[in-house]
Design a protein around this motif. Structure first.
Motif, PDB file in Angstrom:
ATOM      1  N   PHE A 190      42.852  38.614  30.832  1.00  0.00           N
ATOM      2  CA  PHE A 190      42.347  39.962  31.087  1.00  0.00           C
ATOM      3  C   PHE A 190      43.424  40.830  31.715  1.00  0.00           C
ATOM      4  O   PHE A 190      44.379  40.335  32.326  1.00  0.00           O
ATOM      5  CB  PHE A 190      41.110  39.915  31.996  1.00  0.00           C
ATOM      6  N   THR A 191      43.265  42.138  31.526  1.00  0.00           N
ATOM      7  CA  THR A 191      44.135  43.138  32.131  1.00  0.00           C
ATOM      8  C   THR A 191      43.271  44.160  32.848  1.00  0.00           C
ATOM      9  O   THR A 191      42.264  44.611  32.301  1.00  0.00           O
ATOM     10  CB  THR A 191      44.996  43.841  31.060  1.00  0.00           C
ATOM     11  N   VAL A 192      43.655  44.525  34.070  1.00  0.00           N
ATOM     12  CA  VAL A 192      42.839  45.402  34.910  1.00  0.00           C
ATOM     13  C   VAL A 192      43.700  46.523  35.485  1.00  0.00           C
ATOM     14  O   VAL A 192      44.849  46.293  35.859  1.00  0.00           O
ATOM     15  CB  VAL A 192      42.180  44.605  36.068  1.00  0.00           C
ATOM     16  N   LEU A 193      43.134  47.719  35.555  1.00  0.00           N
ATOM     17  CA  LEU A 193      43.740  48.836  36.271  1.00  0.00           C
ATOM     18  C   LEU A 193      42.991  49.004  37.581  1.00  0.00           C
ATOM     19  O   LEU A 193      41.767  49.072  37.603  1.00  0.00           O
ATOM     20  CB  LEU A 193      43.633  50.123  35.447  1.00  0.00           C
ATOM     21  N   THR A 194      43.714  49.045  38.688  1.00  0.00           N
ATOM     22  CA  THR A 194      43.074  49.090  39.987  1.00  0.00           C
ATOM     23  C   THR A 194      43.759  50.125  40.875  1.00  0.00           C
ATOM     24  O   THR A 194      44.781  50.709  40.501  1.00  0.00           O
ATOM     25  CB  THR A 194      43.079  47.697  40.647  1.00  0.00           C
ATOM     26  N   ASP A 195      43.193  50.354  42.051  1.00  0.00           N
ATOM     27  CA  ASP A 195      43.628  51.424  42.946  1.00  0.00           C
ATOM     28  C   ASP A 195      43.788  50.875  44.361  1.00  0.00           C
ATOM     29  O   ASP A 195      42.871  50.247  44.898  1.00  0.00           O
ATOM     30  CB  ASP A 195      42.579  52.539  42.930  1.00  0.00           C
ATOM     31  N   CYS A 196      44.937  51.108  44.970  1.00  0.00           N
ATOM     32  CA  CYS A 196      45.205  50.586  46.310  1.00  0.00           C
ATOM     33  C   CYS A 196      44.336  51.234  47.379  1.00  0.00           C
ATOM     34  O   CYS A 196      44.263  50.721  48.502  1.00  0.00           O
ATOM     35  CB  CYS A 196      46.673  50.780  46.667  1.00  0.00           C
ATOM     36  N   ALA A 197      43.712  52.363  47.065  1.00  0.00           N
ATOM     37  CA  ALA A 197      42.895  53.038  48.070  1.00  0.00           C
ATOM     38  C   ALA A 197      41.596  52.302  48.349  1.00  0.00           C
ATOM     39  O   ALA A 197      40.928  52.572  49.351  1.00  0.00           O
ATOM     40  CB  ALA A 197      42.592  54.469  47.623  1.00  0.00           C
ATOM     41  N   GLN A 198      41.221  51.382  47.491  1.00  0.00           N
ATOM     42  CA  GLN A 198      39.974  50.661  47.643  1.00  0.00           C
ATOM     43  C   GLN A 198      40.208  49.298  48.295  1.00  0.00           C
ATOM     44  O   GLN A 198      41.274  48.697  48.155  1.00  0.00           O
ATOM     45  CB  GLN A 198      39.295  50.463  46.279  1.00  0.00           C
ATOM     46  N   ARG A 199      39.198  48.800  48.977  1.00  0.00           N
ATOM     47  CA  ARG A 199      39.282  47.510  49.683  1.00  0.00           C
ATOM     48  C   ARG A 199      39.230  46.349  48.683  1.00  0.00           C
ATOM     49  O   ARG A 199      38.370  46.335  47.805  1.00  0.00           O
ATOM     50  CB  ARG A 199      38.126  47.390  50.681  1.00  0.00           C
ATOM     51  N   PRO A 200      40.140  45.385  48.791  1.00  0.00           N
ATOM     52  CA  PRO A 200      40.090  44.225  47.893  1.00  0.00           C
ATOM     53  C   PRO A 200      38.753  43.496  48.012  1.00  0.00           C
ATOM     54  O   PRO A 200      38.268  43.267  49.115  1.00  0.00           O
ATOM     55  CB  PRO A 200      41.242  43.342  48.383  1.00  0.00           C
ATOM     56  N   ASP A 201      38.165  43.141  46.870  1.00  0.00           N
ATOM     57  CA  ASP A 201      36.850  42.505  46.891  1.00  0.00           C
ATOM     58  C   ASP A 201      36.857  41.127  46.230  1.00  0.00           C
ATOM     59  O   ASP A 201      35.807  40.584  45.901  1.00  0.00           O
ATOM     60  CB  ASP A 201      35.807  43.401  46.220  1.00  0.00           C
ATOM     61  N   SER A 202      38.034  40.554  46.021  1.00  0.00           N
ATOM     62  CA  SER A 202      38.133  39.211  45.456  1.00  0.00           C
ATOM     63  C   SER A 202      39.474  38.623  45.860  1.00  0.00           C
ATOM     64  O   SER A 202      40.391  39.342  46.305  1.00  0.00           O
ATOM     65  CB  SER A 202      38.026  39.251  43.925  1.00  0.00           C
ATOM     66  N   LEU A 204      41.715  37.449  43.893  1.00  0.00           N
ATOM     67  CA  LEU A 204      42.733  37.963  42.989  1.00  0.00           C
ATOM     68  C   LEU A 204      43.169  39.366  43.416  1.00  0.00           C
ATOM     69  O   LEU A 204      44.369  39.677  43.439  1.00  0.00           O
ATOM     70  CB  LEU A 204      42.180  38.000  41.564  1.00  0.00           C
ATOM     71  N   ALA A 205      42.196  40.212  43.780  1.00  0.00           N
ATOM     72  CA  ALA A 205      42.517  41.570  44.234  1.00  0.00           C
ATOM     73  C   ALA A 205      43.323  41.543  45.531  1.00  0.00           C
ATOM     74  O   ALA A 205      44.224  42.368  45.736  1.00  0.00           O
ATOM     75  CB  ALA A 205      41.236  42.375  44.414  1.00  0.00           C
ATOM     76  N   ARG A 206      43.014  40.599  46.422  1.00  0.00           N
ATOM     77  CA  ARG A 206      43.785  40.489  47.668  1.00  0.00           C
ATOM     78  C   ARG A 206      45.223  40.074  47.381  1.00  0.00           C
ATOM     79  O   ARG A 206      46.163  40.532  48.039  1.00  0.00           O
ATOM     80  CB  ARG A 206      43.103  39.505  48.622  1.00  0.00           C
ATOM     81  N   ASP A 207      45.414  39.199  46.406  1.00  0.00           N
ATOM     82  CA  ASP A 207      46.754  38.792  46.011  1.00  0.00           C
ATOM     83  C   ASP A 207      47.531  39.991  45.472  1.00  0.00           C
ATOM     84  O   ASP A 207      48.699  40.205  45.809  1.00  0.00           O
ATOM     85  CB  ASP A 207      46.672  37.686  44.959  1.00  0.00           C
ATOM     86  N   VAL A 208      46.876  40.796  44.644  1.00  0.00           N
ATOM     87  CA  VAL A 208      47.508  41.998  44.109  1.00  0.00           C
ATOM     88  C   VAL A 208      47.875  42.957  45.236  1.00  0.00           C
ATOM     89  O   VAL A 208      48.967  43.544  45.256  1.00  0.00           O
ATOM     90  CB  VAL A 208      46.578  42.680  43.093  1.00  0.00           C
ATOM     91  N   ALA A 209      46.967  43.132  46.196  1.00  0.00           N
ATOM     92  CA  ALA A 209      47.224  44.036  47.320  1.00  0.00           C
ATOM     93  C   ALA A 209      48.438  43.585  48.119  1.00  0.00           C
ATOM     94  O   ALA A 209      49.274  44.405  48.521  1.00  0.00           O
ATOM     95  CB  ALA A 209      45.986  44.104  48.217  1.00  0.00           C
ATOM     96  N   ARG A 210      48.560  42.275  48.350  1.00  0.00           N
ATOM     97  CA  ARG A 210      49.709  41.762  49.102  1.00  0.00           C
ATOM     98  C   ARG A 210      51.016  42.000  48.355  1.00  0.00           C
ATOM     99  O   ARG A 210      52.042  42.341  48.940  1.00  0.00           O
ATOM    100  CB  ARG A 210      49.534  40.268  49.382  1.00  0.00           C
ATOM    101  N   ARG A 211      50.976  41.823  47.042  1.00  0.00           N
ATOM    102  CA  ARG A 211      52.196  41.908  46.256  1.00  0.00           C
ATOM    103  C   ARG A 211      52.660  43.347  46.031  1.00  0.00           C
ATOM    104  O   ARG A 211      53.863  43.610  46.039  1.00  0.00           O
ATOM    105  CB  ARG A 211      51.989  41.231  44.891  1.00  0.00           C
ATOM    106  N   SER A 212      51.732  44.270  45.787  1.00  0.00           N
ATOM    107  CA  SER A 212      52.124  45.625  45.402  1.00  0.00           C
ATOM    108  C   SER A 212      51.729  46.698  46.403  1.00  0.00           C
ATOM    109  O   SER A 212      52.532  47.557  46.744  1.00  0.00           O
ATOM    110  CB  SER A 212      51.530  45.966  44.023  1.00  0.00           C
TER     111      SER A 212
END
Length: 224
Positions: A190-202, A204-212
């Motif tokens: 899967f491919t996802v478009l996400t926004d750093c302004a929102q709180r990570p809710d998984s 995987l999202a927390r991993d993305v937040a840490r990296r970028s």
């Protein structure tokens, strides 16, 4: 940070989350024991053909395979330019502690157990077709570098992942012989478009937040 599924509704942004299943197709199954014997000239122990698989410790896990750097877009949005960088390469894996069926047969059984393959056939040979899931040489999904064009301002990241399934198996023969092992593959990418302004809710999202997201915050303002 929140996946774009929710944000698209409020921002008027139509961005799909690509989820690709592994459908049936034709493909290679790897070298057989008989082929190995002919190639090396040495006898190779083989598993019985009428054994039974028993699976245990089945797990499913979403794994991040690629992520882009953050892009800050102003009013009206615009095309994203940053490509995704690979952070993990998924590979099918089959291990056994003795003579076992072919990797394709083992992955066929795992696929049925995990719900990735819908077949009533007892074996892959009986099914008369193959699936990408049964191919131990299946390449990792390519990272989708198509340029997405959000229509609203935001701090955007694209990321990609796969859902991996893994389990332990025991293959028992009618004569009492058994072999144990472990197998792993993925069911969807899967491919996802996400926004750093929102709180990570998984996770995987927390991993993305840490990296970028956190890296971008530490380096200071940039972009539009």
């Amino acid at each position: 940070m929140h996946d774009m599924v929710g944000r698209a509704c409020t921002a008027g942004l139509v961005v799909g989350v690509l989820v690709t299943g592994l459908g049936a197709c034709t493909g290679g199954e790897g070298e057989s024991k008989a082929d190995q014997g002919r190639r090396t000239g040495k006898p190779v122990a083989t598993a019985c053909a009428d054994g039974t698989f028993t699976w245990s410790h089945l797990t499913e896990r979403d794994r991040l395979t690629g992520v882009s750097d953050l892009e800050r877009l102003g009013k009206g949005g615009g095309p994203l330019q940053n490509p995704m960088t690979r952070v993990y390469t998924p590979r099918p894996s089959v291990r056994a502690d003795g003579p076992a069926p072919s990797p394709a047969e083992i992955l066929f059984s795992l696929g049925k157990k995990a719900g990735a393959i819908d077949s009533t056939a007892r074996t892959l040979a009986e099914a008369g077709e193959t699936w990408p899931f049964t191919d131990v040489r299946q390449p990792a999904p390519a990272l989708d570098n198509d340029r997405v064009k959000p229509r609203t301002a935001g701090e955007y990241i694209q990321y990609a992942g796969v859902r991996e399934v893994a389990a332990d198996f025991r293959y028992g023969c009618p004569d009492g012989r058994t072999v144990s092992g472990h197998a792993r593959n993925w069911t969807v990418d899967f491919t996802v478009l996400t926004d750093c302004a929102q709180r990570p809710d998984s996770s995987l999202a927390r991993d993305v937040a840490r990296r970028s997201c956190q890296r971008a915050a530490a380096s200071g303002p940039s972009g539009a």
